[in-house]
Scaffold this motif. Structure first.
Motif, PDB file in Angstrom:
ATOM      1  N   ILE A   2      69.844 116.909  72.976  1.00 31.29           N
ATOM      2  CA  ILE A   2      69.955 118.352  73.243  1.00 31.29           C
ATOM      3  C   ILE A   2      69.775 118.643  74.728  1.00 31.29           C
ATOM      4  N   ILE A   3      68.815 117.999  75.365  1.00 33.75           N
ATOM      5  CA  ILE A   3      68.615 118.183  76.799  1.00 33.75           C
ATOM      6  C   ILE A   3      69.868 117.754  77.563  1.00 33.75           C
ATOM      7  N   ALA A   4      70.455 116.624  77.171  1.00 30.23           N
ATOM      8  CA  ALA A   4      71.653 116.120  77.842  1.00 30.23           C
ATOM      9  C   ALA A   4      72.815 117.093  77.686  1.00 30.23           C
ATOM     10  N   VAL A   5      72.970 117.670  76.499  1.00 33.42           N
ATOM     11  CA  VAL A   5      74.039 118.640  76.263  1.00 33.42           C
ATOM     12  C   VAL A   5      73.839 119.861  77.162  1.00 33.42           C
ATOM     13  N   GLY A   6      72.604 120.340  77.243  1.00 32.88           N
ATOM     14  CA  GLY A   6      72.317 121.488  78.096  1.00 32.88           C
ATOM     15  C   GLY A   6      72.649 121.207  79.556  1.00 32.88           C
ATOM     16  N   ILE A   7      72.308 120.013  80.029  1.00 34.25           N
ATOM     17  CA  ILE A   7      72.583 119.634  81.418  1.00 34.25           C
ATOM     18  C   ILE A   7      74.079 119.554  81.672  1.00 34.25           C
ATOM     19  N   LEU A   8      74.824 118.965  80.743  1.00 38.44           N
ATOM     20  CA  LEU A   8      76.269 118.831  80.915  1.00 38.44           C
ATOM     21  C   LEU A   8      76.955 120.194  80.958  1.00 38.44           C
ATOM     22  N   LEU A  45      83.686 125.706  97.523  1.00 39.20           N
ATOM     23  CA  LEU A  45      82.983 124.448  97.765  1.00 39.20           C
ATOM     24  C   LEU A  45      83.710 123.298  97.088  1.00 39.20           C
ATOM     25  N   ASP A  46      83.438 122.107  97.537  1.00 40.27           N
ATOM     26  CA  ASP A  46      84.018 120.909  96.922  1.00 40.27           C
ATOM     27  C   ASP A  46      83.626 120.858  95.454  1.00 40.27           C
ATOM     28  N   GLY A  47      84.589 120.603  94.587  1.00 38.94           N
ATOM     29  CA  GLY A  47      84.329 120.571  93.148  1.00 38.94           C
ATOM     30  C   GLY A  47      83.308 119.524  92.747  1.00 38.94           C
ATOM     31  N   ASP A  48      83.167 118.464  93.551  1.00 33.77           N
ATOM     32  CA  ASP A  48      82.215 117.397  93.228  1.00 33.77           C
ATOM     33  C   ASP A  48      80.832 117.654  93.816  1.00 33.77           C
ATOM     34  N   PHE A  49      80.674 118.731  94.560  1.00 31.13           N
ATOM     35  CA  PHE A  49      79.405 119.008  95.230  1.00 31.13           C
ATOM     36  C   PHE A  49      78.241 119.076  94.248  1.00 31.13           C
ATOM     37  N   ILE A  50      78.424 119.823  93.168  1.00 37.36           N
ATOM     38  CA  ILE A  50      77.344 119.994  92.193  1.00 37.36           C
ATOM     39  C   ILE A  50      77.013 118.670  91.521  1.00 37.36           C
ATOM     40  N   VAL A  51      78.030 117.943  91.105  1.00 37.65           N
ATOM     41  CA  VAL A  51      77.808 116.669  90.410  1.00 37.65           C
ATOM     42  C   VAL A  51      77.086 115.686  91.318  1.00 37.65           C
ATOM     43  N   ASP A  52      77.546 115.586  92.564  1.00 34.75           N
ATOM     44  CA  ASP A  52      76.904 114.668  93.507  1.00 34.75           C
ATOM     45  C   ASP A  52      75.444 115.052  93.741  1.00 34.75           C
ATOM     46  N   MET A  53      75.184 116.339  93.860  1.00 35.35           N
ATOM     47  CA  MET A  53      73.823 116.801  94.095  1.00 35.35           C
ATOM     48  C   MET A  53      72.925 116.510  92.901  1.00 35.35           C
ATOM     49  N   MET A  54      73.478 116.642  91.687  1.00 33.87           N
ATOM     50  CA  MET A  54      72.682 116.440  90.479  1.00 33.87           C
ATOM     51  C   MET A  54      72.205 115.003  90.320  1.00 33.87           C
ATOM     52  N   PHE A  55      72.903 114.056  90.941  1.00 33.41           N
ATOM     53  CA  PHE A  55      72.436 112.667  90.882  1.00 33.41           C
ATOM     54  C   PHE A  55      71.077 112.518  91.553  1.00 33.41           C
ATOM     55  N   TRP A  56      70.763 113.421  92.473  1.00 33.00           N
ATOM     56  CA  TRP A  56      69.450 113.439  93.106  1.00 33.00           C
ATOM     57  C   TRP A  56      68.499 114.393  92.394  1.00 33.00           C
ATOM     58  N   VAL A  57      69.006 115.564  92.053  1.00 34.06           N
ATOM     59  CA  VAL A  57      68.146 116.608  91.499  1.00 34.06           C
ATOM     60  C   VAL A  57      67.577 116.223  90.133  1.00 34.06           C
ATOM     61  N   LEU A  58      68.390 115.651  89.256  1.00 35.49           N
ATOM     62  CA  LEU A  58      67.935 115.374  87.890  1.00 35.49           C
ATOM     63  C   LEU A  58      66.784 114.371  87.839  1.00 35.49           C
ATOM     64  N   PRO A  59      66.918 113.180  88.427  1.00 35.95           N
ATOM     65  CA  PRO A  59      65.782 112.238  88.344  1.00 35.95           C
ATOM     66  C   PRO A  59      64.544 112.741  89.072  1.00 35.95           C
ATOM     67  N   ILE A  60      64.735 113.385  90.237  1.00 33.61           N
ATOM     68  CA  ILE A  60      63.574 113.901  90.968  1.00 33.61           C
ATOM     69  C   ILE A  60      62.942 115.053  90.192  1.00 33.61           C
TER      70      ILE A  60
END
Length: 280
Positions: free
Chosen positions: A26-32, A47-62
């Protein structure tokens, strides 16, 4: 008539010794869903369409680490006696506010490095985060956690809740307030409201979308937290999340008023961004 029904199985799939819990699904679905909405909005703002995805690679684990550190700090006496459990995040013990604090700090440094407006980024993310929080609370439902105090079945039936929610709120023969549901609905309503205000002309300036999110979520969380039985306490009867909710609510309001009075030239209204208006 016996109203007791077995609780829903928190395990979604099991492969040998590996278990996938509904909480994680459920958490994964919400994030996606949140990442998809935010990415689409970022593209609309130029903005670049990949900006959010690239940023989330840092934001999610931290953010996950921040959520765990926040929880452990306020339960330090327990973890001091059981240090081996500090990293056992799979056994529960994360805090939304810890995740938000760590996530916002990560976003700040990431946007600074990329030369992208921090305020605009938060505005893009605000409603997406709310819908993720709304969905994520159903993970608590599957785990029968984040509930409130004891109530009667008649009380829950009086709320006109579906039987599966009422039955899941029965834990060891006692019914509890479905505070997970209250927060889920509050977040969903905030998501709808912020989307409406964000699109309305001449209403919210850049940065005020995020401030609206902070004020909305913290206002609801203050009252819902007061009903929960699993709160972290600052000292005595003072709950950490209630204290932080008050601080964030009034802090966001003060920042809003200050920016409206002293920000000159004023930031563009949010709907104008991406339509010839550029921001830094």
């Amino acid at each position: 008539m016996n109203n007791l029904v077995a609780a829903l199985n928190p395990i979604a799939l099991s492969f040998g010794g590996l278990e996938i819990r509904w909480y994680g699904v459920i958490i994964a679905v919400g994030i996606l869903i949140a990442m998809t909405l935010a990415s689409q909005e970022a593209a609309r703002k130029g903005l670049d369409g990949d900006f959010i995805v690239d940023m989330m690679f840092w934001v999610l684990p931290i953010g996950i680490i921040g959520a765990r550190i926040y929880y452990v700090l306020f339960e330090w006496q327990y973890y001091l006696a059981n240090p081996g459990e500090i990293i056992q995040i799979w056994n529960g013990g994360i805090a939304v506010y810890g995740s938000l604090i760590a996530g916002i700090l990560t976003i700040y440094f990431y946007t600074k490095r990329k030369g992208i407006s921090f305020a605009l980024t938060l505005d893009i993310l605000a409603p997406a985060v709310l819908i993720a929080q709304s969905i994520g609370r159903w993970g608590n439902f599957m785990n029968q956690e984040a509930h409130g105090g004891e109530v009667s079945r008649a009380f829950l039936e009086g709320l006109h809740l579906p039987a599966f929610i009422i039955n899941q709120m029965n834990i060891d023969g006692i019914y509890y307030h479905p505070t997970f549901l209250y927060e889920s609905l509050w977040s969903l309503l905030g998501f709808i409201l912020i989307l409406f205000l964000r699109r309305k002309e001449k209403t919210l300036r850049m940065g005020e979308v995020a401030l609206t999110y902070v004020m909305w979520y913290s206002f609801g969380r203050f009252f819902i937290e007061g009903m929960r039985t699993d709160s972290l306490y600052l000292f005595g009867p003072i709950r950490v999340s209630q204290f932080l909710s008050l601080f964030l609510f009034f802090g966001a309001g003060i920042i809003w008023a200050y920016r409206r009075r002293n920000n000159y030239p004023p930031d563009p209204y949010y709907p104008e961004i991406g339509k010839g208006k550029t921001v830094k």
